[in-house]
Design a protein around this motif. Structure first.
Motif, PDB file in Angstrom:
ATOM      1  N   TYR A 137      -0.995  -7.710 -10.336  1.00 44.10           N
ATOM      2  CA  TYR A 137      -1.535  -6.678  -9.049  1.00 44.10           C
ATOM      3  C   TYR A 137       0.589  -6.430  -9.073  1.00 44.10           C
ATOM      4  O   TYR A 137       1.327  -6.380  -9.170  1.00 44.10           O
ATOM      5  CB  TYR A 137      -1.776  -7.131  -7.624  1.00 44.10           C
ATOM      6  CG  TYR A 137      -2.815  -7.627  -7.768  1.00 44.10           C
ATOM      7  CD1 TYR A 137      -3.282  -8.897  -8.110  1.00 44.10           C
ATOM      8  CD2 TYR A 137      -4.154  -5.984  -7.389  1.00 44.10           C
ATOM      9  CE1 TYR A 137      -4.748  -9.671  -7.702  1.00 44.10           C
ATOM     10  CE2 TYR A 137      -5.362  -7.715  -7.809  1.00 44.10           C
ATOM     11  CZ  TYR A 137      -5.634  -8.580  -7.689  1.00 44.10           C
ATOM     12  OH  TYR A 137      -7.049  -8.812  -7.558  1.00 44.10           O
ATOM     13  N   GLY A 156      -1.799  -1.495   0.251  1.00 42.26           N
ATOM     14  CA  GLY A 156      -2.189  -2.963  -0.131  1.00 42.26           C
ATOM     15  C   GLY A 156      -2.194  -3.204  -2.134  1.00 42.26           C
ATOM     16  O   GLY A 156      -1.842  -2.864  -2.901  1.00 42.26           O
ATOM     17  N   PRO A 157      -2.205  -4.191  -2.565  1.00 44.09           N
ATOM     18  CA  PRO A 157      -2.290  -4.270  -4.187  1.00 44.09           C
ATOM     19  C   PRO A 157      -3.123  -3.260  -4.313  1.00 44.09           C
ATOM     20  O   PRO A 157      -4.423  -3.037  -3.952  1.00 44.09           O
ATOM     21  CB  PRO A 157      -1.951  -6.535  -4.118  1.00 44.09           C
ATOM     22  CG  PRO A 157      -2.299  -6.964  -2.781  1.00 44.09           C
ATOM     23  CD  PRO A 157      -2.483  -5.060  -1.863  1.00 44.09           C
ATOM     24  N   PHE A 198      -4.298  -3.139  -8.681  1.00 45.72           N
ATOM     25  CA  PHE A 198      -5.092  -4.235  -9.642  1.00 45.72           C
ATOM     26  C   PHE A 198      -4.349  -3.438 -11.362  1.00 45.72           C
ATOM     27  O   PHE A 198      -4.290  -2.491 -11.325  1.00 45.72           O
ATOM     28  CB  PHE A 198      -6.148  -3.604 -10.197  1.00 45.72           C
ATOM     29  CG  PHE A 198      -7.206  -4.614 -11.111  1.00 45.72           C
ATOM     30  CD1 PHE A 198      -7.266  -3.866 -12.524  1.00 45.72           C
ATOM     31  CD2 PHE A 198      -7.599  -5.857 -11.273  1.00 45.72           C
ATOM     32  CE1 PHE A 198      -7.508  -4.223 -13.298  1.00 45.72           C
ATOM     33  CE2 PHE A 198      -7.695  -6.660 -12.811  1.00 45.72           C
ATOM     34  CZ  PHE A 198      -7.741  -5.852 -13.712  1.00 45.72           C
ATOM     35  N   PHE A 241       2.390  -9.149  -8.667  1.00 46.23           N
ATOM     36  CA  PHE A 241       2.318 -10.641  -8.060  1.00 46.23           C
ATOM     37  C   PHE A 241       1.418 -11.139  -9.103  1.00 46.23           C
ATOM     38  O   PHE A 241       0.374  -9.724  -9.507  1.00 46.23           O
ATOM     39  CB  PHE A 241       1.256 -10.388  -6.884  1.00 46.23           C
ATOM     40  CG  PHE A 241       1.943 -10.201  -5.726  1.00 46.23           C
ATOM     41  CD1 PHE A 241       2.148  -9.118  -4.751  1.00 46.23           C
ATOM     42  CD2 PHE A 241       3.090 -11.216  -4.873  1.00 46.23           C
ATOM     43  CE1 PHE A 241       2.629  -8.599  -3.848  1.00 46.23           C
ATOM     44  CE2 PHE A 241       3.454 -10.890  -3.567  1.00 46.23           C
ATOM     45  CZ  PHE A 241       3.874  -9.359  -3.538  1.00 46.23           C
ATOM     46  N   THR A 270     -15.051 -19.082  -5.938  1.00 44.95           N
ATOM     47  CA  THR A 270     -15.338 -18.458  -5.151  1.00 44.95           C
ATOM     48  C   THR A 270     -14.705 -16.840  -5.030  1.00 44.95           C
ATOM     49  O   THR A 270     -15.086 -16.388  -3.997  1.00 44.95           O
ATOM     50  CB  THR A 270     -14.367 -19.477  -4.117  1.00 44.95           C
ATOM     51  OG1 THR A 270     -13.012 -19.178  -4.388  1.00 44.95           O
ATOM     52  CG2 THR A 270     -15.108 -20.653  -4.439  1.00 44.95           C
ATOM     53  N   GLY A 271     -14.760 -16.441  -5.393  1.00 46.19           N
ATOM     54  CA  GLY A 271     -14.062 -15.235  -5.706  1.00 46.19           C
ATOM     55  C   GLY A 271     -11.657 -15.224  -5.062  1.00 46.19           C
ATOM     56  O   GLY A 271     -11.475 -14.125  -4.751  1.00 46.19           O
ATOM     57  N   LYS A 272     -11.494 -16.847  -4.628  1.00 48.80           N
ATOM     58  CA  LYS A 272     -10.255 -16.760  -3.763  1.00 48.80           C
ATOM     59  C   LYS A 272      -9.171 -16.271  -5.047  1.00 48.80           C
ATOM     60  O   LYS A 272      -9.399 -17.001  -5.531  1.00 48.80           O
ATOM     61  CB  LYS A 272     -10.105 -18.177  -3.440  1.00 48.80           C
ATOM     62  CG  LYS A 272     -11.356 -18.564  -2.220  1.00 48.80           C
ATOM     63  CD  LYS A 272     -10.889 -19.302  -1.400  1.00 48.80           C
ATOM     64  CE  LYS A 272     -11.370 -19.994  -0.361  1.00 48.80           C
ATOM     65  NZ  LYS A 272     -11.494 -21.528   0.213  1.00 48.80           N
ATOM     66  N   LEU A 273      -8.638 -15.878  -4.109  1.00 47.07           N
ATOM     67  CA  LEU A 273      -7.387 -14.850  -5.168  1.00 47.07           C
ATOM     68  C   LEU A 273      -5.808 -16.295  -4.388  1.00 47.07           C
ATOM     69  O   LEU A 273      -5.781 -15.577  -3.320  1.00 47.07           O
ATOM     70  CB  LEU A 273      -6.684 -14.093  -4.845  1.00 47.07           C
ATOM     71  CG  LEU A 273      -7.903 -13.085  -5.578  1.00 47.07           C
ATOM     72  CD1 LEU A 273      -7.391 -11.672  -5.348  1.00 47.07           C
ATOM     73  CD2 LEU A 273      -8.125 -13.463  -6.948  1.00 47.07           C
ATOM     74  N   PHE A 321      -2.212 -16.131  -4.930  1.00 47.20           N
ATOM     75  CA  PHE A 321      -0.465 -14.867  -5.264  1.00 47.20           C
ATOM     76  C   PHE A 321       0.098 -15.712  -4.976  1.00 47.20           C
ATOM     77  O   PHE A 321       0.975 -16.994  -4.821  1.00 47.20           O
ATOM     78  CB  PHE A 321      -0.482 -14.041  -4.337  1.00 47.20           C
ATOM     79  CG  PHE A 321      -2.267 -12.897  -4.304  1.00 47.20           C
ATOM     80  CD1 PHE A 321      -2.755 -13.207  -3.416  1.00 47.20           C
ATOM     81  CD2 PHE A 321      -2.124 -12.041  -4.912  1.00 47.20           C
ATOM     82  CE1 PHE A 321      -4.355 -11.633  -3.284  1.00 47.20           C
ATOM     83  CE2 PHE A 321      -2.233 -10.492  -4.963  1.00 47.20           C
ATOM     84  CZ  PHE A 321      -3.445 -10.710  -4.365  1.00 47.20           C
ATOM     85  N   GLY A 322       1.007 -15.030  -5.941  1.00 47.99           N
ATOM     86  CA  GLY A 322       2.138 -16.191  -6.836  1.00 47.99           C
ATOM     87  C   GLY A 322       3.065 -15.323  -5.527  1.00 47.99           C
ATOM     88  O   GLY A 322       2.298 -14.498  -5.116  1.00 47.99           O
ATOM     89  N   GLN A 323       4.493 -15.775  -6.214  1.00 48.82           N
ATOM     90  CA  GLN A 323       5.146 -15.468  -4.756  1.00 48.82           C
ATOM     91  C   GLN A 323       5.919 -13.807  -5.269  1.00 48.82           C
ATOM     92  O   GLN A 323       6.236 -13.026  -4.341  1.00 48.82           O
ATOM     93  CB  GLN A 323       6.903 -15.935  -4.911  1.00 48.82           C
ATOM     94  CG  GLN A 323       6.724 -17.612  -4.642  1.00 48.82           C
ATOM     95  CD  GLN A 323       8.124 -18.204  -5.325  1.00 48.82           C
ATOM     96  OE1 GLN A 323       8.272 -18.045  -4.682  1.00 48.82           O
ATOM     97  NE2 GLN A 323       7.932 -19.705  -5.085  1.00 48.82           N
ATOM     98  N   PHE A 335     -12.315 -10.812   1.801  1.00 48.81           N
ATOM     99  CA  PHE A 335     -11.287 -11.570   2.413  1.00 48.81           C
ATOM    100  C   PHE A 335     -10.214 -10.521   3.324  1.00 48.81           C
ATOM    101  O   PHE A 335      -9.951  -9.660   3.259  1.00 48.81           O
ATOM    102  CB  PHE A 335     -10.334 -12.011   0.903  1.00 48.81           C
ATOM    103  CG  PHE A 335     -11.255 -12.452  -0.466  1.00 48.81           C
ATOM    104  CD1 PHE A 335     -12.287 -11.430  -0.745  1.00 48.81           C
ATOM    105  CD2 PHE A 335     -11.692 -13.796   0.169  1.00 48.81           C
ATOM    106  CE1 PHE A 335     -13.075 -12.428  -1.496  1.00 48.81           C
ATOM    107  CE2 PHE A 335     -12.582 -14.711  -0.937  1.00 48.81           C
ATOM    108  CZ  PHE A 335     -13.710 -13.557  -1.946  1.00 48.81           C
ATOM    109  N   SER A 346       4.576 -13.306  -0.455  1.00 51.05           N
ATOM    110  CA  SER A 346       2.992 -12.984  -0.989  1.00 51.05           C
ATOM    111  C   SER A 346       2.157 -12.886   0.254  1.00 51.05           C
ATOM    112  O   SER A 346       2.534 -13.459   1.247  1.00 51.05           O
ATOM    113  CB  SER A 346       3.488 -14.047  -1.812  1.00 51.05           C
ATOM    114  OG  SER A 346       2.046 -14.347  -2.652  1.00 51.05           O
ATOM    115  N   GLY A 378      -7.452  -3.251   1.054  1.00 52.41           N
ATOM    116  CA  GLY A 378      -7.257  -1.992   1.952  1.00 52.41           C
ATOM    117  C   GLY A 378      -6.187  -1.260   1.877  1.00 52.41           C
ATOM    118  O   GLY A 378      -5.249  -2.249   1.565  1.00 52.41           O
TER     119      GLY A 378
END
Lengths: 112, 113
Positions: free
Chosen positions: A36, A43-44, A46, A89, A97-100, A102-104, B34, B43, B105
């Motif tokens: 991202y 926001g991030p 893609f 990122f 679950t679709g959970k992301l 993220f790296g630092q 989410f 992050s 968002g």
């Protein structure tokens, strides 16, 4: 614990050069990764993704490489432009679950 | 397509008050949204998974009574920060799942004075 992290916090490149941003992950079971781009106060966004059955994927001016042996991802940006300046990122998608996770993040600064 | 909006974009509130942040999927339906929190130069940290018509699933360490999440429709999830304190000041970002991707968002900057 498990984490997705980045090697360098800041990368400064000259306009027109190629940029390489790195990411290490620790969960060997992960099979889907996403890069991202986040501009300040937004926001991030893609950029590109890759699944574990691939080791390389190319987009427009961007390439993602995946080395599962050493659990390493990289994002290559060709002919870096000032508009590429942002924080990048990598994110690991956890299971179904679709959970992301993220790296630092790496801040990319493009010098004109 | 696949646009996600947040409202408000910025909010300043006093300590002890509650603030509601809305996350809307504008052109698609999202059964799962989410909520993330992001501190300056840090992050994104996943706070919770919001499922339409059911209770949210919170990540470890996130207080469910402080961060109330409601996902009453397929296009709207809300995050309410209750009894806000200065340490709750942060950038809150939502995302909505569509097909196999998450769309983010633009974020909400919360400042608690």
């Amino acid at each position: 614990g498990e984490s997705v992290g980045l090697h360098l916090p800041t990368l400064s490149v000259q306009e027109g050069d190629n940029s390489i941003i790195n990411c290490a992950y620790s969960n060997s079971a992960s099979d889907y990764f996403i890069w991202y781009k986040q501009e300040s106060g937004k926001g991030p966004q893609f950029i590109i993704d890759i699944r574990s059955n691939m080791d390389k994927r190319q987009g427009q001016r961007v390439t993602v490489l995946l080395n599962k042996t050493v659990k390493h991802l990289s994002l290559q940006i060709a002919a870096t432009q000032p508009g590429d300046s942002a924080v990048y990122f990598c994110a690991e998608v956890r299971g179904n679950t679709g959970k992301l996770i993220f790296g630092q993040g790496t801040t990319l600064q493009v010098k004109p | 397509g696949a646009v996600v909006s947040q409202h408000p974009s910025r909010v300043i509130c006093k300590s002890g008050t509650s603030v509601k942040i809305e996350c809307r999927s504008l052109d698609f339906q999202a059964t799962t949204m989410f909520w993330y929190r992001q501190f300056p130069k840090k992050s994104l940290m996943l706070m919770a998974t919001s499922n339409e018509g059911s209770k949210a699933t919170y990540e470890q360490g996130v207080e469910k009574d402080k961060f109330l999440i409601n996902h009453a429709s397929l296009t709207l999830s809300t995050l309410t920060v209750t009894s806000a304190h200065p340490e709750d000041s942060s950038f809150y970002i939502c995302s909505a799942s569509h097909v196999d991707e998450q769309y983010f968002g633009p974020g909400t900057r919360l400042t608690v004075t």
